[in-house]
Design an enzyme around this catalytic site. Structure first.
Site, short mmCIF file in Angstrom:
data_model
loop_
_atom_site.label_atom_id
_atom_site.label_comp_id
_atom_site.label_asym_id
_atom_site.label_seq_id
_atom_site.Cartn_x
_atom_site.Cartn_y
_atom_site.Cartn_z
N HIS A 46 9.64 2.66 -4.42
CA HIS A 46 9.41 2.52 -5.86
C HIS A 46 8.34 3.50 -6.32
CE1 HIS A 46 6.24 0.13 -3.95
NE2 HIS A 46 5.52 0.40 -5.03
N ASP A 74 0.01 -0.38 -14.33
CA ASP A 74 1.33 -0.15 -13.74
C ASP A 74 2.52 -0.63 -14.57
OD1 ASP A 74 -0.47 0.59 -11.81
OD2 ASP A 74 0.53 -0.44 -10.16
N ASP A 97 1.31 3.51 -10.35
CA ASP A 97 1.63 3.61 -8.94
C ASP A 97 2.32 4.97 -8.79
OD1 ASP A 97 1.19 1.86 -6.81
OD2 ASP A 97 3.22 1.04 -6.86
N SER A 103 4.00 1.82 2.18
CA SER A 103 4.36 0.49 1.66
C SER A 103 5.88 0.31 1.57
CB SER A 103 3.74 0.28 0.27
OG SER A 103 4.44 0.99 -0.73
N ALA A 117 1.60 -5.97 -11.42
CA ALA A 117 2.04 -7.35 -11.48
C ALA A 117 0.84 -8.27 -11.27
CB ALA A 117 3.08 -7.60 -10.38
N HIS A 156 5.90 6.81 1.40
CA HIS A 156 4.69 5.96 1.36
C HIS A 156 4.79 4.80 2.35
CE1 HIS A 156 1.70 3.15 -0.50
NE2 HIS A 156 1.02 4.27 -0.43
N HIS A 167 3.52 7.09 -5.79
CA HIS A 167 3.67 7.20 -4.35
C HIS A 167 4.40 8.47 -3.91
CE1 HIS A 167 2.30 3.14 -3.97
NE2 HIS A 167 3.40 2.55 -4.39
N CYS A 202 -1.24 -5.79 -8.36
CA CYS A 202 -2.16 -4.77 -8.88
C CYS A 202 -3.08 -5.29 -9.97
CB CYS A 202 -1.38 -3.55 -9.31
SG CYS A 202 -0.70 -2.69 -7.86
N LYS A 258 -2.53 6.19 -8.65
CA LYS A 258 -3.08 5.54 -7.46
C LYS A 258 -2.03 5.41 -6.37
CE LYS A 258 -2.28 0.90 -9.19
NZ LYS A 258 -1.18 0.59 -8.27
N GLU A 263 -2.29 2.16 1.13
CA GLU A 263 -1.88 1.35 -0.01
C GLU A 263 -3.09 1.24 -0.94
OE1 GLU A 263 -0.05 0.56 -2.24
OE2 GLU A 263 1.25 -1.07 -1.53
C1 VGL Z 1 2.59 -3.19 -7.22
C2 VGL Z 1 3.79 -3.88 -5.42
C3 VGL Z 1 3.82 -2.60 -4.91
C4 VGL Z 1 1.93 -3.54 -8.53
C5 VGL Z 1 2.59 -1.90 -6.75
O1 VGL Z 1 1.79 -2.63 -9.38
O2 VGL Z 1 1.57 -4.71 -8.72
N1 VGL Z 1 3.19 -4.17 -6.55
N2 VGL Z 1 3.22 -1.62 -5.58
ZN ZN Z 2 3.49 0.46 -5.00
#
Ligand code: VGL
Ligand code: ZN
Length: 205
Positions: free
Chosen positions: A87, A26, A68, A76, A147, A74, A70, A151, A112, A119
């Site tokens: 995002h 990501d 990511d 989340s 992060a 989404h 979405h 993820c 993904k 999620e």
């Molecule tokens: C992520 C928060 C929401 C990541 C993805 O890639 O770590 N964190 N979506």
């Molecule tokens: Zn995300």
């Protein structure tokens, strides 16, 4: 120590070998400074990852890059009752890999969390990554990106349940750190599950 670890108790000196694979998690515009879900100093993962990517490519070793990806609604997203600002909406600039991230032609991109109602933090979730690694006879994976506390954590822990050897590139990950030291806690949890830390700079050397 920027990752919150007092010491790298599980630090390993690693060199690339047959059976290795690189998994970049990501590294997308929305997770970089200025993005919709900016990770502090997230841009600092790019240079060490570029070094690893070049080295793996030179050695003919497989490289995966998750993203990511979405839908606009989404689950989340805060507007839908989730924890995050909107995002990485599929097809937008925020969801793109940054121009500075050098990906070779051989890269396999894994999208993904593409379904509105689900999620998926792990790069293994719904992407076929486990099957691909099995087909490639990959035994060790090296994980970097964003992060640490979401993820990267989920990807590394999933890989351990598949009995892969897992190395997290400690100098090529950054954390959201919504609560202080979430990133450090995530690394310690990963280590407790058999994940090892190593240096991207060393791996690429
Ligand atoms: C992520 C928060 C929401 C990541 C993805 O890639 O770590 N964190 N979506
Ligand atoms: Zn995300």
């Amino acid at each position: 120590m920027t990752n919150g670890l007092a010491h790298w108790s599980a630090h390993a000196h690693s060199h690339r070998a047959p059976g290795d694979a690189l998994v970049i998690v990501d590294v997308q515009n929305d997770f970089l400074p200025g993005g919709a879900l900016a990770v502090a100093r997230g841009d600092e993962v790019i240079e060490p990852l570029n070094r690893c990517t070049a080295a793996f490519d030179r050695d003919g070793l497989p490289i995966f890059a998750s993203r990511d990806w979405h839908p606009p609604d989404h689950c989340s997203f805060r507007a839908l009752g989730g924890p995050w600002p909107a995002h990485c909406i599929a097809g937008t600039v925020g969801a793109q890999f940054p121009a500075a991230l050098i990906l070779p032609a051989s890269v396999t991109v894994l999208s993904k969390a593409t379904r509105r109602d689900r999620e998926a933090y792990s790069a293994f979730e719904g992407t076929g990554l486990a099957e691909r690694l099995k087909a490639l006879r990959s035994r060790r994976i090296f994980v970097g990106g964003l992060a640490t506390d979401y993820c990267v954590r989920a990807t590394a822990l999933d890989a351990r349940t598949l009995d892969l050897e897992v190395f997290v590139l400690a100098d090529a990950v950054r954390a959201v750190d919504n609560r202080a030291d979430d990133g450090g806690r995530a690394l310690r949890e990963m280590i407790s599950r058999g994940v090892r830390l190593c240096s991207a700079q060393e791996l690429a050397a």
